[in-house]
Design a protein around this motif. Sequence first.
Motif, PDB file in Angstrom:
ATOM      1  N   ARG A 136       0.713  -1.285  -0.133  1.00 25.55           N
ATOM      2  CA  ARG A 136       0.108  -0.032  -0.111  1.00 25.55           C
ATOM      3  C   ARG A 136       1.034   1.145   0.125  1.00 25.55           C
ATOM      4  NH1 ARG A 136      -2.753   3.228  -1.271  1.00 25.55           N
ATOM      5  NH2 ARG A 136      -4.586   4.206  -0.291  1.00 25.55           N
ATOM      6  N   ALA A 137       1.934   1.217   0.745  1.00 28.22           N
ATOM      7  CA  ALA A 137       2.910   2.317   0.824  1.00 28.22           C
ATOM      8  C   ALA A 137       3.594   2.607  -0.436  1.00 28.22           C
ATOM      9  CB  ALA A 137       3.775   2.189   1.701  1.00 28.22           C
ATOM     10  N   ARG A 138       3.697   1.674  -1.209  1.00 30.60           N
ATOM     11  CA  ARG A 138       4.519   1.566  -2.636  1.00 30.60           C
ATOM     12  C   ARG A 138       3.477   2.384  -3.656  1.00 30.60           C
ATOM     13  NH1 ARG A 138       7.189  -4.097  -4.215  1.00 30.60           N
ATOM     14  NH2 ARG A 138       7.434  -2.747  -6.304  1.00 30.60           N
ATOM     15  N   LEU A 139       2.255   1.746  -3.591  1.00 31.70           N
ATOM     16  CA  LEU A 139       1.219   2.251  -4.509  1.00 31.70           C
ATOM     17  C   LEU A 139       0.958   3.605  -4.153  1.00 31.70           C
ATOM     18  CD1 LEU A 139      -1.181  -0.836  -4.608  1.00 31.70           C
ATOM     19  CD2 LEU A 139       0.067   0.072  -6.637  1.00 31.70           C
ATOM     20  N   GLN A 140       0.821   4.056  -2.743  1.00 31.02           N
ATOM     21  CA  GLN A 140       0.385   5.633  -2.557  1.00 31.02           C
ATOM     22  C   GLN A 140       1.583   6.336  -2.863  1.00 31.02           C
ATOM     23  OE1 GLN A 140      -2.117   6.521   1.010  1.00 31.02           O
ATOM     24  NE2 GLN A 140      -0.057   7.467   1.702  1.00 31.02           N
ATOM     25  N   SER A 141       2.772   5.840  -2.778  1.00 30.33           N
ATOM     26  CA  SER A 141       4.083   6.819  -3.003  1.00 30.33           C
ATOM     27  C   SER A 141       4.109   7.148  -4.716  1.00 30.33           C
ATOM     28  CB  SER A 141       5.417   6.130  -2.597  1.00 30.33           C
ATOM     29  OG  SER A 141       5.618   5.850  -1.392  1.00 30.33           O
ATOM     30  N   GLY A 142       3.694   6.057  -5.224  1.00 26.92           N
ATOM     31  CA  GLY A 142       3.647   6.225  -6.864  1.00 26.92           C
ATOM     32  C   GLY A 142       2.524   7.336  -7.299  1.00 26.92           C
ATOM     33  N   GLN A 143       1.341   7.065  -6.422  1.00 26.27           N
ATOM     34  CA  GLN A 143       0.327   8.029  -6.885  1.00 26.27           C
ATOM     35  C   GLN A 143       0.698   9.529  -6.499  1.00 26.27           C
ATOM     36  OE1 GLN A 143      -2.856   6.206  -4.647  1.00 26.27           O
ATOM     37  NE2 GLN A 143      -2.959   4.234  -6.218  1.00 26.27           N
ATOM     38  N   LEU A 144       1.440   9.532  -5.391  1.00 28.25           N
ATOM     39  CA  LEU A 144       1.438  10.814  -4.944  1.00 28.25           C
ATOM     40  C   LEU A 144       2.667  11.436  -5.944  1.00 28.25           C
ATOM     41  CD1 LEU A 144       1.552  10.505  -0.942  1.00 28.25           C
ATOM     42  CD2 LEU A 144       0.083  11.769  -2.415  1.00 28.25           C
ATOM     43  N   GLY A 145       3.964  10.863  -6.289  1.00 20.92           N
ATOM     44  CA  GLY A 145       4.779  11.228  -7.083  1.00 20.92           C
ATOM     45  C   GLY A 145       4.084  11.521  -8.382  1.00 20.92           C
ATOM     46  N   ALA A 146       3.363  10.751  -8.795  1.00 18.20           N
ATOM     47  CA  ALA A 146       2.640  11.190 -10.199  1.00 18.20           C
ATOM     48  C   ALA A 146       1.785  12.319 -10.203  1.00 18.20           C
ATOM     49  CB  ALA A 146       1.390   9.906 -10.664  1.00 18.20           C
ATOM     50  N   GLY A 147       1.182  12.512  -8.848  1.00 16.72           N
ATOM     51  CA  GLY A 147       0.625  13.793  -8.573  1.00 16.72           C
ATOM     52  C   GLY A 147       1.505  15.097  -8.782  1.00 16.72           C
ATOM     53  N   LEU A 148       2.805  14.878  -8.288  1.00 13.93           N
ATOM     54  CA  LEU A 148       3.757  16.026  -8.370  1.00 13.93           C
ATOM     55  C   LEU A 148       3.690  16.232 -10.145  1.00 13.93           C
ATOM     56  CD1 LEU A 148       6.519  15.037  -6.071  1.00 13.93           C
ATOM     57  CD2 LEU A 148       4.952  16.909  -5.998  1.00 13.93           C
ATOM     58  N   VAL A 149       4.000  15.309 -10.768  1.00 16.12           N
ATOM     59  CA  VAL A 149       4.107  15.379 -12.335  1.00 16.12           C
ATOM     60  C   VAL A 149       2.746  15.894 -12.984  1.00 16.12           C
ATOM     61  CG1 VAL A 149       4.442  14.202 -14.534  1.00 16.12           C
ATOM     62  CG2 VAL A 149       5.842  13.677 -12.550  1.00 16.12           C
ATOM     63  N   GLY A 150       1.619  15.549 -12.253  1.00 22.76           N
ATOM     64  CA  GLY A 150       0.295  16.218 -12.921  1.00 22.76           C
ATOM     65  C   GLY A 150       0.294  17.781 -12.482  1.00 22.76           C
ATOM     66  N   ARG A 151       0.629  18.072 -11.352  1.00 22.11           N
ATOM     67  CA  ARG A 151       0.518  19.381 -11.017  1.00 22.11           C
ATOM     68  C   ARG A 151       1.600  20.215 -11.804  1.00 22.11           C
ATOM     69  NH1 ARG A 151      -0.635  16.659  -5.989  1.00 22.11           N
ATOM     70  NH2 ARG A 151      -2.677  17.345  -5.288  1.00 22.11           N
ATOM     71  N   LEU A 152       2.687  19.732 -11.830  1.00 24.51           N
ATOM     72  CA  LEU A 152       3.672  20.549 -12.658  1.00 24.51           C
ATOM     73  C   LEU A 152       3.338  20.886 -14.172  1.00 24.51           C
ATOM     74  CD1 LEU A 152       6.586  21.733 -12.383  1.00 24.51           C
ATOM     75  CD2 LEU A 152       7.438  19.367 -13.062  1.00 24.51           C
ATOM     76  N   VAL A 153       2.601  19.874 -14.583  1.00 22.54           N
ATOM     77  CA  VAL A 153       2.603  20.206 -16.110  1.00 22.54           C
ATOM     78  C   VAL A 153       1.304  20.476 -16.537  1.00 22.54           C
ATOM     79  CG1 VAL A 153       4.479  18.559 -16.706  1.00 22.54           C
ATOM     80  CG2 VAL A 153       2.226  17.435 -16.717  1.00 22.54           C
ATOM     81  N   ALA A 154       0.261  20.163 -15.783  1.00 25.54           N
ATOM     82  CA  ALA A 154      -1.105  20.431 -16.100  1.00 25.54           C
ATOM     83  C   ALA A 154      -1.546  21.805 -16.140  1.00 25.54           C
ATOM     84  CB  ALA A 154      -2.160  19.820 -14.889  1.00 25.54           C
ATOM     85  N   GLY A 155      -1.024  22.786 -15.601  1.00 31.14           N
ATOM     86  CA  GLY A 155      -1.380  24.205 -15.679  1.00 31.14           C
ATOM     87  C   GLY A 155      -0.806  24.762 -16.976  1.00 31.14           C
ATOM     88  N   PRO A 156       0.346  24.601 -17.299  1.00 32.02           N
ATOM     89  CA  PRO A 156       1.030  25.052 -18.456  1.00 32.02           C
ATOM     90  C   PRO A 156       0.243  24.332 -19.664  1.00 32.02           C
ATOM     91  CG  PRO A 156       2.533  24.557 -16.962  1.00 32.02           C
ATOM     92  CD  PRO A 156       1.669  24.204 -16.241  1.00 32.02           C
ATOM     93  N   ALA A 157      -0.172  22.976 -19.421  1.00 29.36           N
ATOM     94  CA  ALA A 157      -0.737  22.388 -20.611  1.00 29.36           C
ATOM     95  C   ALA A 157      -2.096  22.905 -20.898  1.00 29.36           C
ATOM     96  CB  ALA A 157      -0.824  20.866 -20.156  1.00 29.36           C
ATOM     97  N   ILE A 158      -2.858  23.143 -19.997  1.00 30.28           N
ATOM     98  CA  ILE A 158      -4.116  23.753 -19.881  1.00 30.28           C
ATOM     99  C   ILE A 158      -4.032  25.168 -20.603  1.00 30.28           C
ATOM    100  CG2 ILE A 158      -6.256  25.035 -18.837  1.00 30.28           C
ATOM    101  CD1 ILE A 158      -5.689  22.467 -16.665  1.00 30.28           C
ATOM    102  N   VAL A 159      -3.103  25.937 -20.320  1.00 27.16           N
ATOM    103  CA  VAL A 159      -2.738  27.160 -21.182  1.00 27.16           C
ATOM    104  C   VAL A 159      -2.497  27.216 -22.279  1.00 27.16           C
ATOM    105  CG1 VAL A 159      -1.549  29.367 -21.080  1.00 27.16           C
ATOM    106  CG2 VAL A 159      -2.344  28.553 -18.843  1.00 27.16           C
TER     107      VAL A 159
END
Length: 424
Positions: A136-159
């Motif tokens: 569960r910790a491995r899966l949640q770590s992956g999801q939170l790490g993916a969240g970092l990528v999503g937050r980093l690129v989502a705003g510029p991608a939307i613009v």
Amino acid sequence: MARDLRLYWWGQTASTVGSLFTAIALPVVAVVHLDASPGQISLISAASTLPALLFGLPAGVLADRIARPRRALVLLDALSALAIAVVAAGVAAGLVSIPWLIALALVSGSVSVVTEVVYFLHLNQVVESGELTRARARLQSGQLGAGLVGRLVAGPAIVAFGTATALAIDAVSYLLSAAALLAMRPVPPLDRTPAGGPSSFLRDALAGGRILFDNRFYRALLILLAVPVVAGAGTGALGGIYLLHTLHVPTGVYGLVGMATGLLGLLGSTLAGRILAPHRDARRIIVLCYVATSCFALLYPAAGGPLPLAMVVAGLGMGIPSLFGAVANIALSPVLVAETSEEALGRVSATLHVYSGGLGLLGALAGGLLGDLLGIRPAIWTLSAADVLAVLLTAPLALRAIRDAPFRPEPDAGPAEPAAVGAQ
């Protein structure tokens, strides 16, 4: 099984990246393009929690009768992809409106209800005995790490490419998650008793509530979480307006405010494996983490001043609670498994979701009402202050229940395999 867990990790990670695109795109559509009021925003948020209230108990019964949880997860991923693709097409065509967003929230919330109660059943099939917490910790770590990528690129991608493209990315991510599930090795179906009639279904639906009521720690936990869930839902419903209009965060960097959530949440997931040693009582850690989460959430409405400073303080107001919340979320897994039989795990999980969904619905509507009456920042201050006060008053009750009940650690299956590096 290590191969299957890696596939599951990749599928969940891809889905999380896509979900962050939708999570950032929808407030932009509602607040910037449709000029939604706090009341309308609260309706969208309430729609996402309503399915848990309506369908949670039946979903729990169905989950405990599903012999092949993986097939159910594949179908749920496909349904999510279809729903988001339809809204993406509506945004691209200029047809989308507030009712469209409410409908998407209803569908996504309904899928989430079933996914959450099937999740533990499937994870138990993938991992070895005693490895649930680490997996569960491995899966949640992956999801939170993916969240970092999503937050980093989502705003510029939307613009750069528009909100319709962001939603389409999420639809594709659900298909990638389904593909990862299909690529995993077959597992034997779960042994399920034949379904009974309507009376049996109703009796089974209420069984989760009886189990929670009969367990002293569960009772104390439900009391402890009551106001925090309401406050969190209300604050979350006002988040888009608060950041975009009150703090005047530009759309292009809107997603960056949540970077601290991903970073500190990832840290919390990493620390959880060390904190949740077999000899430690996970229940006590859950209570202490909820107290810390509520207290540090006061930073969020305190954000102000120059824009960079306001973004940092708001980010910490979301990120530090995310750190403690990540630990509590992982700690809940061994508690559920230890305190609940496998035959009733789906129903207990579903009952918890119904409880949280009902409180979340109340919180979302209360957030919209307070936002209209008091203004956005005073409303968030009111919710956050009520959260802290309630937690400080009820935490001793939960700790007393823990002290009086025996501790049953998760069974250990021997030395763990080295964890691979890197929720939906």
